[in-house]
Design a protein around this motif. Sequence first.
Motif, PDB file in Angstrom:
ATOM      1  N   GLU A   1      22.941 -28.551   2.910  1.00 30.71           N
ATOM      2  CA  GLU A   1      23.016 -28.560   1.106  1.00 30.71           C
ATOM      3  C   GLU A   1      22.093 -28.057   0.515  1.00 30.71           C
ATOM      4  O   GLU A   1      22.277 -27.256  -0.561  1.00 30.71           O
ATOM      5  CB  GLU A   1      22.820 -30.332   0.806  1.00 30.71           C
ATOM      6  CG  GLU A   1      24.008 -31.113   1.286  1.00 30.71           C
ATOM      7  CD  GLU A   1      23.701 -32.778   0.985  1.00 30.71           C
ATOM      8  OE1 GLU A   1      24.917 -33.323   0.900  1.00 30.71           O
ATOM      9  OE2 GLU A   1      22.657 -32.858   1.101  1.00 30.71           O
TER      10      GLU A   1
ATOM     11  N   ARG B   1      16.431 -37.686   9.960  1.00 30.45           N
ATOM     12  CA  ARG B   1      16.515 -38.369   8.495  1.00 30.45           C
ATOM     13  C   ARG B   1      15.281 -38.826   8.091  1.00 30.45           C
ATOM     14  O   ARG B   1      14.570 -39.679   8.996  1.00 30.45           O
ATOM     15  CB  ARG B   1      17.377 -39.226   8.441  1.00 30.45           C
ATOM     16  CG  ARG B   1      17.370 -40.180   7.091  1.00 30.45           C
ATOM     17  CD  ARG B   1      18.547 -41.289   6.990  1.00 30.45           C
ATOM     18  NE  ARG B   1      18.481 -42.027   6.003  1.00 30.45           N
ATOM     19  CZ  ARG B   1      19.290 -41.758   4.823  1.00 30.45           C
ATOM     20  NH1 ARG B   1      20.402 -40.781   5.064  1.00 30.45           N
ATOM     21  NH2 ARG B   1      19.120 -42.458   3.850  1.00 30.45           N
TER      22      ARG B   1
ATOM     23  N   GLY C   1      18.597 -38.259   0.342  1.00 31.42           N
ATOM     24  CA  GLY C   1      18.708 -37.579   1.558  1.00 31.42           C
ATOM     25  C   GLY C   1      19.230 -36.252   1.100  1.00 31.42           C
ATOM     26  O   GLY C   1      20.440 -36.237   0.944  1.00 31.42           O
ATOM     27  N   THR C   2      18.564 -35.045   1.212  1.00 34.88           N
ATOM     28  CA  THR C   2      19.153 -33.749   1.046  1.00 34.88           C
ATOM     29  C   THR C   2      19.281 -33.042   2.519  1.00 34.88           C
ATOM     30  O   THR C   2      18.245 -32.785   2.966  1.00 34.88           O
ATOM     31  CB  THR C   2      18.691 -32.843   0.029  1.00 34.88           C
ATOM     32  OG1 THR C   2      18.694 -33.444  -1.128  1.00 34.88           O
ATOM     33  CG2 THR C   2      19.385 -31.430  -0.058  1.00 34.88           C
ATOM     34  N   SER C   3      20.261 -32.559   2.790  1.00 37.65           N
ATOM     35  CA  SER C   3      20.353 -31.902   4.159  1.00 37.65           C
ATOM     36  C   SER C   3      20.060 -30.489   3.840  1.00 37.65           C
ATOM     37  O   SER C   3      19.940 -29.808   2.996  1.00 37.65           O
ATOM     38  CB  SER C   3      21.943 -31.847   4.691  1.00 37.65           C
ATOM     39  OG  SER C   3      22.954 -31.033   4.301  1.00 37.65           O
TER      40      SER C   3
ATOM     41  N   ASP D   1      26.502 -33.505   7.923  1.00 44.02           N
ATOM     42  CA  ASP D   1      26.784 -32.207   8.050  1.00 44.02           C
ATOM     43  C   ASP D   1      26.127 -31.601   9.384  1.00 44.02           C
ATOM     44  O   ASP D   1      26.270 -30.727   9.617  1.00 44.02           O
ATOM     45  CB  ASP D   1      26.822 -31.235   7.064  1.00 44.02           C
ATOM     46  CG  ASP D   1      25.081 -31.294   6.369  1.00 44.02           C
ATOM     47  OD1 ASP D   1      24.336 -31.506   7.235  1.00 44.02           O
ATOM     48  OD2 ASP D   1      24.952 -30.694   5.398  1.00 44.02           O
TER      49      ASP D   1
ATOM     50  N   THR E   1      24.092 -36.781  11.279  1.00 47.86           N
ATOM     51  CA  THR E   1      24.146 -36.627   9.742  1.00 47.86           C
ATOM     52  C   THR E   1      25.498 -36.316   9.247  1.00 47.86           C
ATOM     53  O   THR E   1      26.182 -35.736  10.186  1.00 47.86           O
ATOM     54  CB  THR E   1      23.023 -35.665   9.327  1.00 47.86           C
ATOM     55  OG1 THR E   1      23.282 -34.523   9.675  1.00 47.86           O
ATOM     56  CG2 THR E   1      21.633 -36.298   9.785  1.00 47.86           C
TER      57      THR E   1
ATOM     58  N   SER F   1      23.170 -31.490   9.957  1.00 49.18           N
ATOM     59  CA  SER F   1      21.718 -30.731   9.689  1.00 49.18           C
ATOM     60  C   SER F   1      20.823 -31.737   9.268  1.00 49.18           C
ATOM     61  O   SER F   1      21.256 -33.095   8.725  1.00 49.18           O
ATOM     62  CB  SER F   1      21.592 -29.593   8.718  1.00 49.18           C
ATOM     63  OG  SER F   1      22.088 -29.988   7.592  1.00 49.18           O
TER      64      SER F   1
ATOM     65  N   VAL G   1      13.700 -40.121   4.569  1.00 50.24           N
ATOM     66  CA  VAL G   1      13.822 -40.435   2.891  1.00 50.24           C
ATOM     67  C   VAL G   1      13.200 -41.663   2.616  1.00 50.24           C
ATOM     68  O   VAL G   1      13.098 -42.653   3.443  1.00 50.24           O
ATOM     69  CB  VAL G   1      15.525 -40.872   2.821  1.00 50.24           C
ATOM     70  CG1 VAL G   1      15.769 -40.873   1.513  1.00 50.24           C
ATOM     71  CG2 VAL G   1      16.365 -39.501   3.388  1.00 50.24           C
TER      72      VAL G   1
ATOM     73  N   LEU H   1      18.141 -34.453   7.328  1.00 53.99           N
ATOM     74  CA  LEU H   1      17.997 -34.921   6.010  1.00 53.99           C
ATOM     75  C   LEU H   1      16.611 -35.028   5.523  1.00 53.99           C
ATOM     76  O   LEU H   1      15.814 -35.505   6.354  1.00 53.99           O
ATOM     77  CB  LEU H   1      18.780 -36.168   5.960  1.00 53.99           C
ATOM     78  CG  LEU H   1      20.267 -36.128   5.797  1.00 53.99           C
ATOM     79  CD1 LEU H   1      20.928 -37.705   6.031  1.00 53.99           C
ATOM     80  CD2 LEU H   1      20.955 -35.369   4.671  1.00 53.99           C
ATOM     81  N   ARG H   2      16.270 -34.530   4.379  1.00 58.17           N
ATOM     82  CA  ARG H   2      14.863 -34.738   4.015  1.00 58.17           C
ATOM     83  C   ARG H   2      14.797 -34.938   2.513  1.00 58.17           C
ATOM     84  O   ARG H   2      15.981 -34.975   1.925  1.00 58.17           O
ATOM     85  CB  ARG H   2      14.141 -33.291   4.015  1.00 58.17           C
ATOM     86  CG  ARG H   2      13.958 -32.976   5.449  1.00 58.17           C
ATOM     87  CD  ARG H   2      12.957 -33.993   6.353  1.00 58.17           C
ATOM     88  NE  ARG H   2      12.752 -33.395   7.788  1.00 58.17           N
ATOM     89  CZ  ARG H   2      13.379 -33.916   8.632  1.00 58.17           C
ATOM     90  NH1 ARG H   2      14.272 -34.780   8.550  1.00 58.17           N
ATOM     91  NH2 ARG H   2      13.070 -33.484  10.029  1.00 58.17           N
ATOM     92  N   ASP H   3      13.638 -35.505   1.973  1.00 57.37           N
ATOM     93  CA  ASP H   3      13.782 -36.313   0.632  1.00 57.37           C
ATOM     94  C   ASP H   3      12.821 -34.995  -0.090  1.00 57.37           C
ATOM     95  O   ASP H   3      11.608 -34.787   0.006  1.00 57.37           O
ATOM     96  CB  ASP H   3      13.141 -37.363   0.611  1.00 57.37           C
ATOM     97  CG  ASP H   3      13.051 -38.285  -0.534  1.00 57.37           C
ATOM     98  OD1 ASP H   3      12.865 -37.370  -1.599  1.00 57.37           O
ATOM     99  OD2 ASP H   3      13.372 -39.329  -0.715  1.00 57.37           O
TER     100      ASP H   3
END
Length: 323
Positions: free
Chosen positions: A266, A293, A261-263, A218, A216, A220, A295, A222-224
């Motif tokens: 983040e 991931r 997607g927000t890591s 960064d 990904t 880490s 999302v 990714l989730r929604d």
Amino acid sequence: MTEPGATILLTGGAGYVGAATADALIAAGYQVVVLDDLTTGHVESIPNAASFQTGSYGDTSRVEQLLHTARIHAVVHCGARSIVSESAEQPELYFSVNVQASLNLLESVRNAGINAFVFSSSAAVYGAQPALYLGEDLPPDPINPYGATKVAFELALRSYAEAGDLRAVALRYFNVAGSTDRISERHTPETHLVPRLLHAAQSGEPFELYGADYATPDGSALRDYVHLSDVAAANVAAVKHLLKESTTPGYAAVNIGSGVGTSVKEAISAVERSTKRTINVQVKPRRAGDPPRLVADISRAASLLGWKPRQSEITRIVRSLLA
């Protein structure tokens, strides 16, 4: 009945999503009857404008009487057990509450001649699939008993809709987070990422980050993340859709997420900016089964329900919890 003023039976209305949904339904002009056994819910979360009945949605005789006396037009089924780790330890409890009791509810609804049913499902039905965006047409592939119970009841709901006059929507929530003016996150144990990060920022206790080497941007996962208010609005949109005279019998699964997607990193940064504190992050190896991931493809929610997220940017979610 198609216009606001219809009476909605809301199971799990003392819970996090349920109480916010009760507020949103009332604001939209509906009458709300909450049914909750208070196993995990909080009676003070139920809005004063709602009628409240203590009990289980699996209690057939109680539910059938309530559906008749309250003159229910539609059901929003938010009640469930929902802790993934607990489902692995007690699968029998999860299948009893999330499947068998829900089937009892569905049969009561059919016997009462009610033909509008909204089900709070979950992105857990998808498991760890590698798709860039998870669409509703992907085959379910749950990796824990909680997700399996959601799949099981979705299949039952679709079968009932195909066999009769039922209009049904299963809303597959992704990572619900944030607070409304009245309702905040109060989970025991707390398993949601953002409140855990806030606790780490405010207490100084370490936060364990599992996996910083994913493919990904960064490293880490990714989730929604979708704001609680947006989820409540989706439930209202589903009720409005099902109560339209033009809506035909049938079943639809609909993703409810931000579509972004927000890591984890983040999310950490958003909490640090909002609290002006540094989180003590301890990087740990990846956990088995954690996908890089997850999302949502939210195009169906827009086309079918006219719904889109309005408050689901991660910083806005964080700040709602600090308000």
